[in-house]
Motif scaffolding. Structure first.
Motif, PDB file in Angstrom:
ATOM      1  N   PHE A 182      -3.148  -0.435  11.001  1.00 50.63           N
ATOM      2  CA  PHE A 182      -2.836  -0.064  10.335  1.00 50.63           C
ATOM      3  C   PHE A 182      -2.008   1.277  11.010  1.00 50.63           C
ATOM      4  O   PHE A 182      -1.181   1.525  10.863  1.00 50.63           O
ATOM      5  CB  PHE A 182      -3.885   0.720   9.438  1.00 50.63           C
ATOM      6  N   PRO A 193       5.215   3.021  10.149  1.00 52.91           N
ATOM      7  CA  PRO A 193       5.885   2.906   8.882  1.00 52.91           C
ATOM      8  C   PRO A 193       7.207   3.037   8.647  1.00 52.91           C
ATOM      9  O   PRO A 193       8.014   2.833   8.814  1.00 52.91           O
ATOM     10  CB  PRO A 193       5.508   4.511   8.715  1.00 52.91           C
ATOM     11  N   HIS A 197       1.742   3.623   3.890  1.00 50.90           N
ATOM     12  CA  HIS A 197       2.025   3.431   4.942  1.00 50.90           C
ATOM     13  C   HIS A 197       3.728   3.347   4.932  1.00 50.90           C
ATOM     14  O   HIS A 197       4.061   3.097   5.433  1.00 50.90           O
ATOM     15  CB  HIS A 197       1.786   2.099   5.677  1.00 50.90           C
TER      16      HIS A 197
END
Length: 449
Positions: free
Chosen positions: A20, A25, A266
């Motif tokens: 992550f 993003p 995200h």
């Protein structure tokens, strides 16, 4: 066995967390059309409840000192797309017919060889989409404007004022018509749908999207009944309220769609407006003087909400950081991991830390210009008609005409509504800022057709 399973679970969580952290993003830039800072309830607006935008702010950061690059459509969009003052590219007003563009002393379209945020993010592995109004060239009698794809966008759907109008919303040669397959009141929803479909198509891959609806610009067409009653659209308060309520609902659909796709945490949503409101109904500019077409705060100080639930704590208000639309290109590049941003073509500065929740004062001076002549820049009338050049440095804002006359100085910390001209009380600051403003303006390139 239980310990082994427990350790495996920890490793899996750590691996997921690391993935992550490394994943780039998604970035969605929502550019509302002609929305004043007083249109949103969480900014003090009272005309229309805006529960979904208020929730966006509650889940993100609400900024109170964000500025567009211009008080009118096309140059404000050019500033966002290029990170540069739009006059560098000879964009000074809204792009229109060739004759009208010449009268405004501007080009017919934004050059395709300029650096754009979409081109730069594509170089970093992003898929890029533009869904909504373009208004950077094309339409009317301008037939040679480059395609939207030439500016770095993989997919697009746009309105009549573009080189690539979507046939579902441009059945006739005008901004909207009764015969459009997607009706005027469904258009924002259509662009939200296109945005979510693009994200679903590229799920697991980084995306940059311009979501640029043409709401809440006039004419306001709320529904089928309104279309029959006002076949060319309306500019009344009742129609605005209906359109604004629907627009707020569509922003709610966007956020819910991100959650359903599993990418909410995200995805950075940056919500703002291209310029101030018109008509204002005496409330849509909030506490600020001016409107669209004015360099007073009501024309250029815009709402800005940044929502990034996976990285920032929500419910905060940043009244310290001064941000500009020209900052978005270098900021998005930093967030996306772009290695090199072209200089000196970009006037904005990287403010990624600010968008991630770390307020800081601004060091670089801000400049604006609007009103090259009296014949094609004759609005607004009265007290909201501003001088043609403006500069903001710290707490001070100065406005002055291009010939050096009519200087006005305001302390925005004490007087955000620009009601008290302090130019006579502070001659040193007035002289210094006048010199800066005029030097900047005179260094802008002359128009070459």
């Amino acid at each position: 066995m239980k310990i082994t399973t427990f350790l495996a679970a920890i490793c899996l969580c750590l691996t997921a967390s690391a993935a992550f952290a490394q994943q780039k993003p998604n970035i969605i830039l929502v550019l509302t059309d002609d929305m004043g800072v007083g249109d949103i309830a969480c900014y003090g607006g009272s005309l229309v409840p805006t529960p979904h935008l208020d929730r966006m702010a509650a889940e993100g950061i609400r900024f109170t000192q964000y500025y567009s690059a211009s008080p009118i459509c096309s140059p404000s969009r050019a500033g966002l797309l290029t990170g540069s003052y739009p006059a560098r590219w000879n964009i000074t007003s809204y792009l229109q017919t060739r004759k009208g563009n010449a009268a405004c002393e501007q080009a017919d379209f934004l050059r395709a060889d300029v650096p754009t945020v979409a081109k730069l993010l594509k170089s970093a592995g992003y898929h890029t989409g533009h869904f909504g109004k373009w208004h950077l060239g094309g339409g009317r009698d301008v037939k040679n404007a480059p395609s939207i794809q030439a500016y770095g966008f993989d997919e697009y759907s746009s309105t009549w004022e573009s080189p690539d109008p979507d046939p579902l919303i441009t059945a006739e040669n005008w901004i909207w018509s009764k015969t459009d397959s997607v009706k005027r009141w469904d258009r924002t929803g259509y662009f939200v749908d296109r945005t979510l479909a693009f994200l679903a198509k590229h799920k697991g891959q980084p995306c940059f999207i311009n979501l640029w609806p043409d709401d809440v610009h006039t004419p306001w067409v709320a529904d089928e009944k309104d279309m029959q009653r006002y076949p060319e659209g309306a500019q009344g308060r009742r129609q605005f309220e209906a359109v604004m309520k629907n627009y707020d609902r569509q922003m709610g659909r966007l956020m819910e769609g991100l959650k359903k796709l599993g990418i909410d945490q995200h995805t950075i949503v940056v919500f703002t407006s291209d310029n101030g409101a018109l008509p204002t109904f005496d409330t849509r500019s909030g506490q600020y003087r001016g409107s669209k077409l004015s360099l007073y705060e009501g024309g250029i100080r815009m709402p800005l909400i940044v929502r990034y639930p996976g990285a920032t704590k929500g419910g905060r208000v940043d009244s310290v950081s001064i941000l500009s639309a020209t900052d978005m290109l270098p900021t998005f590049c930093k967030l996306a991991g772009v290695k090199q941003v072209p200089q000196p073509a970009v006037d904005g500065v990287d403010r990624a830390d600010v968008l991630l929740g770390k307020p800081s004062p601004r060091e670089r001076t801000l400049f604006w210009e609007y009103g090259r002549n009296d014949s094609t820049f004759g609005y607004p009338r009265g007290k909201n008609r501003s001088p043609s050049v403006a500069v903001r440095q710290g707490k001070w804002k100065l406005l002055v005409n291009a010939n050096g006359a009519g200087a006005e100085l305001y302390d925005l910390e004490k007087d955000p509504g620009e009601q008290h001209d302090l130019s006579r009380q502070h001659p040193a600051e007035t002289a210094q800022l006048t010199g800066k403003a005029l030097a900047w303006f005179r260094a802008l390139p002359a128009l070459r057709k």
